[in-house]
Design an enzyme around this catalytic site. Structure first.
Site, PDB file in Angstrom:
ATOM      1  N   GLY A 197      51.117 -14.477  -6.648  1.00 49.71           N
ATOM      2  CA  GLY A 197      50.114 -13.354  -6.983  1.00 49.71           C
ATOM      3  C   GLY A 197      49.272 -12.638  -5.898  1.00 49.71           C
ATOM      4  O   GLY A 197      49.091 -11.239  -6.268  1.00 49.71           O
ATOM      5  N   GLU A 198      49.512 -13.261  -4.952  1.00 53.28           N
ATOM      6  CA  GLU A 198      49.176 -11.761  -3.490  1.00 53.28           C
ATOM      7  C   GLU A 198      49.444 -11.844  -2.668  1.00 53.28           C
ATOM      8  O   GLU A 198      49.387 -11.398  -1.725  1.00 53.28           O
ATOM      9  CB  GLU A 198      48.075 -13.389  -2.957  1.00 53.28           C
ATOM     10  CG  GLU A 198      47.215 -12.991  -3.877  1.00 53.28           C
ATOM     11  CD  GLU A 198      45.657 -14.353  -4.110  1.00 53.28           C
ATOM     12  OE1 GLU A 198      45.047 -14.056  -2.905  1.00 53.28           O
ATOM     13  OE2 GLU A 198      46.303 -15.902  -3.818  1.00 53.28           O
ATOM     14  N   ILE A 239      60.639 -19.992 -10.899  1.00 53.84           N
ATOM     15  CA  ILE A 239      60.547 -18.095 -10.959  1.00 53.84           C
ATOM     16  C   ILE A 239      59.943 -18.447 -12.572  1.00 53.84           C
ATOM     17  O   ILE A 239      61.294 -18.937 -13.183  1.00 53.84           O
ATOM     18  CB  ILE A 239      61.159 -17.254 -10.576  1.00 53.84           C
ATOM     19  CG1 ILE A 239      61.548 -17.469  -9.550  1.00 53.84           C
ATOM     20  CG2 ILE A 239      61.070 -16.296 -11.787  1.00 53.84           C
ATOM     21  CD1 ILE A 239      60.259 -17.040  -8.405  1.00 53.84           C
ATOM     22  N   LYS A 269      55.559 -21.707  -6.032  1.00 54.22           N
ATOM     23  CA  LYS A 269      55.060 -21.480  -5.279  1.00 54.22           C
ATOM     24  C   LYS A 269      54.369 -19.925  -5.991  1.00 54.22           C
ATOM     25  O   LYS A 269      54.671 -20.237  -7.414  1.00 54.22           O
ATOM     26  CB  LYS A 269      55.398 -20.574  -4.263  1.00 54.22           C
ATOM     27  CG  LYS A 269      56.482 -21.670  -3.790  1.00 54.22           C
ATOM     28  CD  LYS A 269      56.943 -21.529  -2.285  1.00 54.22           C
ATOM     29  CE  LYS A 269      57.553 -22.342  -1.342  1.00 54.22           C
ATOM     30  NZ  LYS A 269      58.224 -22.492  -0.322  1.00 54.22           N
ATOM     31  N   GLY A 324      40.569  -9.920 -12.236  1.00 55.67           N
ATOM     32  CA  GLY A 324      40.030 -10.994 -11.098  1.00 55.67           C
ATOM     33  C   GLY A 324      39.572 -10.030  -9.469  1.00 55.67           C
ATOM     34  O   GLY A 324      38.344 -10.337  -8.865  1.00 55.67           O
ATOM     35  N   PHE A 325      41.356 -10.215  -8.690  1.00 52.96           N
ATOM     36  CA  PHE A 325      41.082 -10.001  -7.809  1.00 52.96           C
ATOM     37  C   PHE A 325      39.799 -10.516  -7.227  1.00 52.96           C
ATOM     38  O   PHE A 325      39.786 -10.470  -5.514  1.00 52.96           O
ATOM     39  CB  PHE A 325      40.803  -8.661  -7.489  1.00 52.96           C
ATOM     40  CG  PHE A 325      41.289  -7.572  -8.592  1.00 52.96           C
ATOM     41  CD1 PHE A 325      42.495  -7.704  -8.779  1.00 52.96           C
ATOM     42  CD2 PHE A 325      40.557  -6.643  -8.567  1.00 52.96           C
ATOM     43  CE1 PHE A 325      43.301  -7.061  -9.620  1.00 52.96           C
ATOM     44  CE2 PHE A 325      41.855  -5.340  -9.488  1.00 52.96           C
ATOM     45  CZ  PHE A 325      43.171  -6.043  -9.593  1.00 52.96           C
TER      46      PHE A 325
HETATM   47 MO1  MOS Z   1      42.144 -14.546  -5.440  1.00 48.38          MO
HETATM   48  S1  MOS Z   1      41.607 -13.558  -4.100  1.00 48.38           S
HETATM   49  O1  MOS Z   1      42.286 -15.701  -4.570  1.00 48.38           O
HETATM   50  O2  MOS Z   1      41.295 -14.808  -6.811  1.00 48.38           O
END
Ligand code: MOS
Length: 755
Positions: free
Chosen positions: A716-717, A641, A713, A249-250
């Site tokens: 992903g980014e 986690i 938390k 998705g991104f």
């Molecule tokens: Mo994202 S840029 O939080 O899918």
């Protein structure tokens, strides 16, 4: 698996049997055997194929389309243009909230960017539609495109990101710079980047009267339903979107895009199911991108190396017709302590598609500039860059003064440095060579990402046969939501994973919020947790009020749930299975509901962030300027986690994006045509296996009860932040050349005499 699923009796708490286990992906077998059904794999009876024709100019008007030629092509059923496009209930250019992006839905003959859809050809076969689309032979009235950041009509955007003020000042930056012993001022440039998930946007749309069935990848099912309902003027209940799997998705599948809506319009026009899949090059325009930035950093530090001022200014761009301004400067609010911090922004309008959220929007582009600048001033101050960061990292959020809700950043620096073996790094650049004579450099970058939660809901059911069901419209972009959320779900009901049915990926299930902003596990996970607790509470109430139950009268002592049983808290010899409680009550099942997200207007006493530190080694060929990232160690603290295997994998992915940002990705726009010239995965470079070094992700333990009850938390980014800067800093350390325009390329190093 059974042995790792709590076989003992009477734990201290019912959570934790599944949470924390490194399970492999539950959908992995489906995916590697090709059984996972992605949107474009759906072929309802009577389905036609739609293909977009897109503009080859970036600004102007379409004055002619040879619709007759296209329609005469064998197999063509219809050609949709502004002349016959079915009506919409809402103007595609309406913007009722900041998350509503303007769409190009053939509303008129105007062209606002290269690659904009100008017609849709619908045919029996993909081949016929593709061929006929070329026969449209459009003619244009073209105007010169505005490309690049140099335009002299810049303005201060009303907000950056979503609702952040374009200018924030804290303390007196000029005074801070004036008293500084060391100062740097530098300009960093980041390019336009395109999301490029493996799976392009695809849609299969089927109308049944005014009911609509859609198969399409979505990071935000409820938003998508709302958007489509608004555009077509139908009740949201009439729309079902199925999105069980996404091939990435991104950020570009967070909001429904124009081409997806065109697929629905095409189906309406011809009265048959229609499939529309973007070709790779069609992804460079109508579905969003990361805007370019030019960032000016002015930093001051005193004799001891403590920061006295941070000024982070950016110039960025949005499209000519909509507002999204990459919030690149925001990262300077959260990472380093300074008595004076100012962030300011300006923007220009370009003849491109509208930029949108992409892989740590703001943090990624901002942190490569900030982390480079921090490195530059550390060098000027004669300090090791890690030592400088340890001296200056923020213990509390600098501008708000709020404490971080939990802070393991110092631990990330320490564990990352130890694992990387940072000690002994020479201060000066160009000091290290490997056995083949390649220049070796080491760099570090700090990683950060806010803890975001959207509103979400879930439903949990306990059944008389001893199994459970948890369902919500959650999204798996490939990050592992089917697995991690099911782990939370099983624990929420204190069931073994094998006894749990988990349903997600469909819009008729409770709204699970957005799979974006690294928020999904926290949002959907907490909704699940609360739904499970609700089901258990209802079951407990049933048992405790029933004289025939061994739990009768547990009263204030209460009961706890474990492995399909409720147990008296004060006497573990008294327990009863879920199944027995339900059977006696004559119930087939009992249902719980849960929500998450909290009160968005409540003042939060904490600044909620995940933290990390990334260490990078690069090798540079002194003759050829070729750069290789050879080692990467990232240490991250992100609360609880849920699944260390998947989390590690998320960190790897983020770090790969970071390498990509520093060394690979850049959209090249032709200033004459305004077209992206490398609109493909051959020339738009992303790292492949051979580009990737040994990667290590260190999971730093962190317990943070303030973010949410489970302490989750996002993961992903955060990996991209820190990494990109660490790579850039390592390139400087290897070569002595400070490249400030990204990605760093061979010609920039050679040009600066790095060889
Ligand atoms: Mo994202 S840029 O939080 O899918």
């Amino acid at each position: 698996m059974a042995e790792i699923l709590n076989a003992g009796l009477v734990p201290q708490h019912r959570h934790g049997a599944n949470i924390g286990q490194p399970l492999t992906r539950r959908d992995g077998l489906l995916k590697v055997t090709g059984q996972a059904r992605y949107a474009a794999d759906n072929h309802p009876p009577g389905m036609l194929h739609a293909v977009l024709a897109v503009s080859s100019i970036a600004r102007g008007r379409v004055i002619f389309l040879d619709v007759t030629a296209a329609k005469t092509h064998p197999g063509v059923v219809e050609v949709m243009t502004p002349a016959n496009r079915p009506p919409l209930a809402l103007d595609p250019d309406a913007k009722l909230d900041p998350f509503m992006f303007r769409l190009d839905l053939l509303q008129n003959d105007r062209v606002r960017y290269a690659g904009q859809p100008i017609a849709v050809v619908i045919a029996d076969t993909l081949e016929a539609a593709t061929e006929a689309a070329t026969l449209l032979s459009p003619r244009y009235e073209a105007e010169p495109p505005r490309i690049g950041l140099d335009g002299d009509d810049s303005f201060i955007p009303p907000a950056i990101g979503v609702g952040t003020p374009p200018e924030v000042r804290h303390g007196d930056v000029d005074a801070g710079l004036a008293v500084a012993e060391h100062r740097i001022e530098a300009i960093y440039e980041t390019p336009a980047q395109y999301h490029n998930p493996m799976e392009p946007h695809a849609i299969v749309a089927t109308w049944h009267g005014d009911r609509l069935l859609v198969d399409t990848p979505s990071q935000g099912l409820a938003w998508a339903v709302g958007r489509i309902a608004g555009l077509f003027g139908i009740p949201p209940e009439n729309i079902l979107i199925r999105s069980p799997f996404l091939g990435g998705g991104f950020g570009c599948k967070g909001m429904v895009s124009g081409p997806q809506v065109l697929g629905i319009l095409a189906a309406r026009l011809v009265g048959r199911p229609v499939k529309l899949v973007l070709r790779r090059e069609q992804m460079y325009g109508p579905v969003g991108h990361r805007a370019p930035t030019r960032q000016t950093l002015r930093l001051g530090a005193d004799r001891q190396g403590a920061l006295t001022a941070i000024h982070h200014h950016m110039r960025t761009a949005s499209s000519s017709f909509d507002d999204f301004f990459e919030p690149a400067v925001q990262v300077s609010h959260t990472l380093y302590a300074s008595p004076a911090i100012a962030t300011t922004a300006e923007a220009v309008r370009l003849d491109t598609g509208t930029p949108i959220f992409m892989r740590a929007p703001g943090e990624a582009s901002g942190s490569i500039a900030l982390e480079s600048a921090i490195d530059e001033i550390a060098h000027v101050a004669g300090m090791d860059p890690l030592e400088f960061r340890l001296k200056n990292y923020a213990e509390v959020e600098p501008i708000s003064g709020k404490p971080f809700s939990s802070k393991a950043l110092r631990e990330c620096y320490a564990q990352g440095a130890a694992s990387f073996r940072w000690q002994g790094r020479p201060l000066a650049p160009r000091q290290m060579r490997d056995e083949n004579g390649l220049l070796v450099g080491w760099g570090v970058g700090t990683a950060t990402f806010p803890v975001i939660m959207f509103q979400g809901q879930a439903r949990a059911v306990l059944r008389r046969d001893g199994t459970g069901l948890v369902e919500l419209g959650a999204h798996d972009m490939g990050q592992g939501a089917w697995t991690a959320l099911a782990q939370i779900a099983a624990d929420s009901l204190s069931l073994k994973l094998e006894r749990l049915e988990f349903r997600a990926g469909s819009s008729d299930l409770p709204d699970a919020g957005i799979a974006g902003g690294s928020s999904h596990t926290a949002t959907a996970g907490m909704a699940i947790h609360n739904a499970g607790a609700d089901a258990i509470a209802k079951l407990a109430e049933l048992a405790m009020g029933d004289q025939r139950s061994p739990l009768f009268g547990a009263g204030n002592a209460g009961v706890l749930a474990h492995s399909g049983r409720l147990i008296r808290r004060d006497d573990d010899s008294r327990s009863e299975s879920y199944a027995d409680i339900l059977s006696r009550a004559g119930l087939a099942e009992i249902e719980g509901r849960g929500s998450a997200g909290g009160d968005p207007f409540a003042e939060k006493p904490y600044a909620m962030h995940a933290h990390g530190a990334v260490f990078a080694e690069v090798k540079v060929d002194p003759e050829l300027g070729q750069i290789r990232a050879t080692r990467l160690v990232g240490a991250f603290a992100a609360g609880t986690i849920i699944n260390p295997r998947l989390v590690r994998s998320q960190y790897y992915g983020g770090m790969i994006w970071g390498v990509s940002f520093a060394l690979h990705e850049r959209a090249e726009l032709d200033p004459r045509s305004g077209r992206v010239m490398n609109a493909n995965l051959a020339e738009y470079h992303v790292p492949v296996n051979a580009d990737m070094p040994s990667i290590e992700a260190v999971l730093v333990e962190e317990h943070d009860p303030n973010v949410n009850a489970l302490g989750i938390k996002g993961v992903g980014e955060i990996g991209i932040t820190g990494t990109a800067g660490a790579i850039a800093n390592a390139v400087w350390h290897a070569t002595g050349v400070r490249v400030r325009s990204f990605p760093i390329t061979i010609e920039q190093l050679i040009g600066a005499g790095a060889g």
